[in-house]
Design an enzyme around this catalytic site. Structure first.
Site, PDB file in Angstrom:
ATOM      1  N   SER A 221     -27.659  16.650 -20.148  1.00 31.07           N
ATOM      2  CA  SER A 221     -29.015  16.835 -19.638  1.00 31.07           C
ATOM      3  C   SER A 221     -29.845  17.590 -20.655  1.00 31.07           C
ATOM      4  CB  SER A 221     -28.985  17.613 -18.321  1.00 31.07           C
ATOM      5  OG  SER A 221     -28.677  18.982 -18.559  1.00 31.07           O
ATOM      6  N   ASP A 222     -31.159  17.395 -20.586  1.00 30.84           N
ATOM      7  CA  ASP A 222     -32.032  18.335 -21.266  1.00 30.84           C
ATOM      8  C   ASP A 222     -31.883  19.676 -20.552  1.00 30.84           C
ATOM      9  OD1 ASP A 222     -33.917  19.456 -22.941  1.00 30.84           O
ATOM     10  OD2 ASP A 222     -35.313  17.794 -22.751  1.00 30.84           O
ATOM     11  N   TRP A 223     -32.320  20.744 -21.194  1.00 36.70           N
ATOM     12  CA  TRP A 223     -32.056  22.087 -20.670  1.00 36.70           C
ATOM     13  C   TRP A 223     -32.766  22.283 -19.323  1.00 36.70           C
ATOM     14  CZ3 TRP A 223     -29.194  20.802 -24.190  1.00 36.70           C
ATOM     15  CH2 TRP A 223     -28.339  21.662 -24.855  1.00 36.70           C
ATOM     16  N   PHE A 224     -31.968  22.542 -18.298  1.00 39.11           N
ATOM     17  CA  PHE A 224     -32.430  22.661 -16.912  1.00 39.11           C
ATOM     18  C   PHE A 224     -32.977  21.331 -16.386  1.00 39.11           C
ATOM     19  CE2 PHE A 224     -33.140  26.816 -18.980  1.00 39.11           C
ATOM     20  CZ  PHE A 224     -32.310  27.627 -18.205  1.00 39.11           C
ATOM     21  N   GLY A 225     -32.560  20.235 -16.986  1.00 32.36           N
ATOM     22  CA  GLY A 225     -33.103  18.923 -16.631  1.00 32.36           C
ATOM     23  C   GLY A 225     -32.259  18.131 -15.667  1.00 32.36           C
TER      24      GLY A 225
END
Length: 820
Positions: A221-225
């Site tokens: 995932s993208d960060w916190f995505g």
């Protein structure tokens, strides 16, 4: 070996591999000898685990749009090799790059971080970049998969894109990265795609990526995505970042126990994580996560060469290159003259080893430094100039800066973006910091203080509250949308007097969308006015040549927000016009992360686009201006005459910037030059455009066959440098199709070749196309279809400069499945 480890793992241990340990590392399973590895942000440098704005120094390479303008995959591959070396110096095994989203609107805050508006050019450069990085044993991570062409509401916005447009425009760079470069990792985007978050999009992550293209690496995932447990793992998302686990961990174990996730699905994802560790050599030798700064002469030389290779000469009436011996008086003017704007903003930022401003580069290039005069003229900064100088920082346990400080340090810049605090005893959710510094103004008058903070902060001048970033705090556009808009306060100051500035900071109690960032930025400046513009005009009037350095910087071209328009910010348009009126020999050097409108174009003699070319900026621009290097760049993005000429800017907010949580890609495949050509919208500068310091003669193209076959057709064009200087020329091959069942663009780029030739030298551009290059994506069959008929091969120097058109019959229909 991997299966043996998996067989010994408990479910909990397998699950532990599927979330990060912290912001930058994966989880180790020491019982079974499974090490942790570190990832690091790219794409124009390997930052390591430090702050976006501080930490261990790193080498700063050109941004992606500058690489796109180089049209030089071989040189980009060399940069990939150098980046792998830089990643190793930061103890990292995975580089979070390249970014291959398409230039859709020209306003995307991360336009600078992407290569091109064209998927074929983007794919060629991405493949080269990945091969360079992964050839050195570092995993590349292609991103953001998919539909992340804007920063507006990016964590929730749904990019609504039909399948044909996806297959022809937005997915090809990812597809080629998988098929040709064997990319080891893919990062899902923040946004939703047709209503579903990409991090839990089964069609995207499993059907297309894995089943059709054969991808066997990891999806992170993208960060916190990521936003769910069962949905993400079942869709094909392997790694939730950053750690510690939010929706994995105990929640995922419970989902398996409850039958929402198959144990085999967890095992498969864990296997992919272990395979990644194996591929980067983590099992052979325990990764050393120590971070070091390496500043290598070969990297400096490569960056300087890349800077010139991506520099695009947009206008030149013969004034360039400047002759050094004949220059007695040269004016260097503008907000980008004495400041080194070397990179964009956001997660691509690094703490560069050094930077060279244009003024410094010009002074180094000229033997008579006294012939150079300098004036700023105006500012263009979105935020108040960051404070630079000695700052004493005290860190406290708990809020309110109470008691004795737990840690004290000294820094030299008023910007803090903490991924890790300086002591393990400090709790990121419950600490405070006090920064103290002194400021002595050079001039008397009103000064502006500014501050933006992800968290709560107050700024005092001599004990008086001047900027309040605490009371009434609301989210704004800074620090990826987690900080407030910059708050400002004005104070009259006396020249030569020392003022004490104090900033007190503490984190917020909570944040939205699971994103918790702790950051603060503060600064001070004396606003410029009419007198400063007049001083610049007078400086120009007294010079033989006026060099105007204008554009934007990483506060405008940045992750987290889109641009408001395509105009130069501040009073730069006025500055250009007044300087040009005062000095007929005015040359404009642009630094932007994308296209701008140029109402002043006819008033200046030359325009050079330098983008953000890395730490050697000043030397690279001097090389080009004085003819020590060729301006080798050609535009990888169309420059429209006006913003409204862009196909995404229709006046309908549902098309851009989005409405009710959806942005509709209504233009379909007609992006960039495909729109300008087909809709007869003349550009300011066309895709592929760029001038040279020399001239070339083109031969008539020669084809290897008279009709298309399954083996493809090769086109050869001889070029001769008929000028008196070395230089490079770009040959572009477009395909124009006969009438089809669907509307197709007038022409589409399918191959290119860039030749560098000495005076009198002849070289051959070799370009190959296959049936896939004739095809469009047919929704009915779910495959690429090249219908029989006569196609046109268009050999061109840019999208509007056509040199030859050749008819190419294709007697057969070609139906090419997506999983071929």
């Amino acid at each position: 070996m991997i299966d043996s480890i998996l067989d010994k793992m408990t479910l909990e241990e397998q699950v532990s591999l599927l979330s990060g340990a912290d912001f930058w590392t994966t989880v180790a399973v020491e019982r079974l000898g499974v090490p942790k590895i570190k990832v690091t942000d790219g794409p124009n440098g390997a930052r390591g685990a430090g702050s976006l704005v501080a930490g261990v120094k790193a080498t700063c390479f050109p941004v992606a749009i500058a690489l796109g303008a180089s049209w030089n995959p071989d040189l980009v591959k060399q940069m990939g090799v150098a980046l792998a070396r830089q990643a190793k110096s930061k103890g990292a095994a995975v580089l979070l790059a390249p970014t291959v989203n398409i230039h859709r609107s020209g306003l995307n805050g991360r336009n600078f971080e992407c290569y091109s508006e064209d998927p074929m050019l983007t794919a060629e450069l991405a493949v080269a970049y990945i091969e360079g990085v992964q050839g050195e044993g570092i995993a590349a991570t292609i991103k953001h998969f998919a539909g992340n062409e804007s920063e507006i509401e990016r964590q929730t916005m749904s990019s609504d894109i039909d399948e044909r447009t996806l297959r022809e425009i937005y997915l090809p760079p990812f597809e080629q990265a998988v098929r040709r470069a064997g990319v080891m990792a893919v990062m899902s985007s923040y946004n939703r795609l047709n209503g579903t978050y990409t991090s839990e999009h089964h069609w995207l992550l499993t059907k297309v990526l894995r089943e059709e293209w054969g991808f066997d690496g990891i999806v992170m995932s993208d960060w916190f995505g990521s936003h769910s447990t069962a949905e993400t793992i079942n869709a094909g998302l392997d790694l939730e970042m950053p750690g510690p686990a939010r929706d994995r961990g105990e929640k995922l174990v419970a989902a398996v126990r409850e039958g929402k996730v198959e144990a085999a699905t967890v095992r498969t994802a864990a296997r992919r994580m272990l395979r990644l560790l194996e591929r980067v050599g983590a099992f052979k030798s325990k990764p050393d996560l120590t971070e070091r700064a390496i500043d290598l002469p070969e990297d400096r030389a490569l960056i300087r060469r890349l800077g010139a290779e991506g520099a695009v000469l947009l206008k030149n009436d013969g004034i360039l290159p400047l002759a050094k011996p004949s220059l007695d008086r040269i004016a260097v003017i503008g907000p980008n003259a004495d400041s080194a704007r070397v990179m964009g903003g956001g997660s691509a930022q690094i703490a560069a080893h050094y930077t060279v401003s244009p003024l410094e580069g010009i002074r180094a290039a000229l033997s008579n430094a006294n012939s150079i005069s300098h004036a700023v003229g105006c500012r263009h900064n979105r935020l108040i100039d960051v404070f630079k100088g000695k700052i004493a920082v005290e860190y406290f346990k708990g809020r309110g800066c109470k008691g004795d400080p737990l840690h004290i340090e000294t820094v030299d810049k008023g910007e803090f973006f903490w991924f890790e605090l300086p002591s393990e005893e400090l709790d990121p959710a419950d600490f405070s910091a006090r920064m103290k510094m002194h400021f002595t103004p050079e001039e008397s008058g009103e000064h502006a203080f500014g501050m933006t903070n992800a968290g709560l902060a107050r700024l005092f001048v001599d004990g008086r509250l001047t900027v309040d970033g605490r009371e009434g705090w609301t989210r704004g556009e800074n620090y990826f949308g987690t900080a407030n808009d910059e708050q400002r306060g004005a104070v009259p100051l006396e020249a030569g007097r020392s003022y004490e500035i104090t900033v007190e900071y503490e984190p917020s109690m909570a944040s939205e969308e699971g994103i918790n960032l702790i950051a603060v930025r503060f600064g001070v400046e004396k606003p410029l006015g009419e007198a400063d513009i007049e001083s610049a005009v007078e400086t120009a009037r007294n010079a033989e040549v006026a060099l105007l350095f204008v554009g934007r910087d990483g506060e405008w071209d940045t992750e987290g927000l889109d641009l408001p328009d395509m105009r130069l910010p501040g009073r730069q348009k006025e500055l250009i016009e007044k300087v040009a009126a005062a000095n007929p020999n005015t040359i404009v050097v642009l630094q932007t992360g994308g296209p701008i409108e140029m109402p002043w174009l006819g008033k200046v003699r030359a325009v050079l686009q330098m983008w953000y070319p890395g730490q050697e900026l000043g030397n690279a621009v001097a090389d080009v201006l004085f003819g020590d290097a060729e301006p080798g760049g050609r535009l990888s993005q169309t420059f429209p005459k006006a913003l409204t000429d862009n196909s995404a800017i229709t006046g309908d907010p549902a098309v851009y910037p989005g409405q009710d949580g959806h942005v509709r890609y209504a233009e379909g495949v007609f992006v960039g030059y495909r729109h300008h050509d087909t809709r007869a919208v003349g550009p300011l500068f066309p895709f592929g455009f760029g001038l040279s310091y020399t001239r070339f003669r083109w031969s008539e193209p020669q084809l290897s066959a008279t009709e298309m076959s399954s083996e493809g057709v090769t086109v050869r064009v001889d070029l001769t440098n008929i000028g008196d200087r070395p230089g490079s020329e770009l040959v572009q091959l477009y395909v124009s199709s006969p009438r089809a069942k669907v509307e197709r663009p007038n022409k589409e780029l399918r191959a290119f070749a860039k030749l560098s030739l000495q005076p009198g030298e002849t070289g051959t551009a070799t370009l190959k196309i296959t049936p896939r290059d004739l095809a469009y994506f047919d929704i009915e069959t779910g495959a690429f279809l090249a219908e029989s008929g006569t196609y046109q091969l268009i050999v061109a120097a840019n999208a509007t400069d056509v040199r030859s058109i050749i008819d190419l019959p294709s007697p057969s229909n070609y139906l090419l499945p997506t999983s071929y």
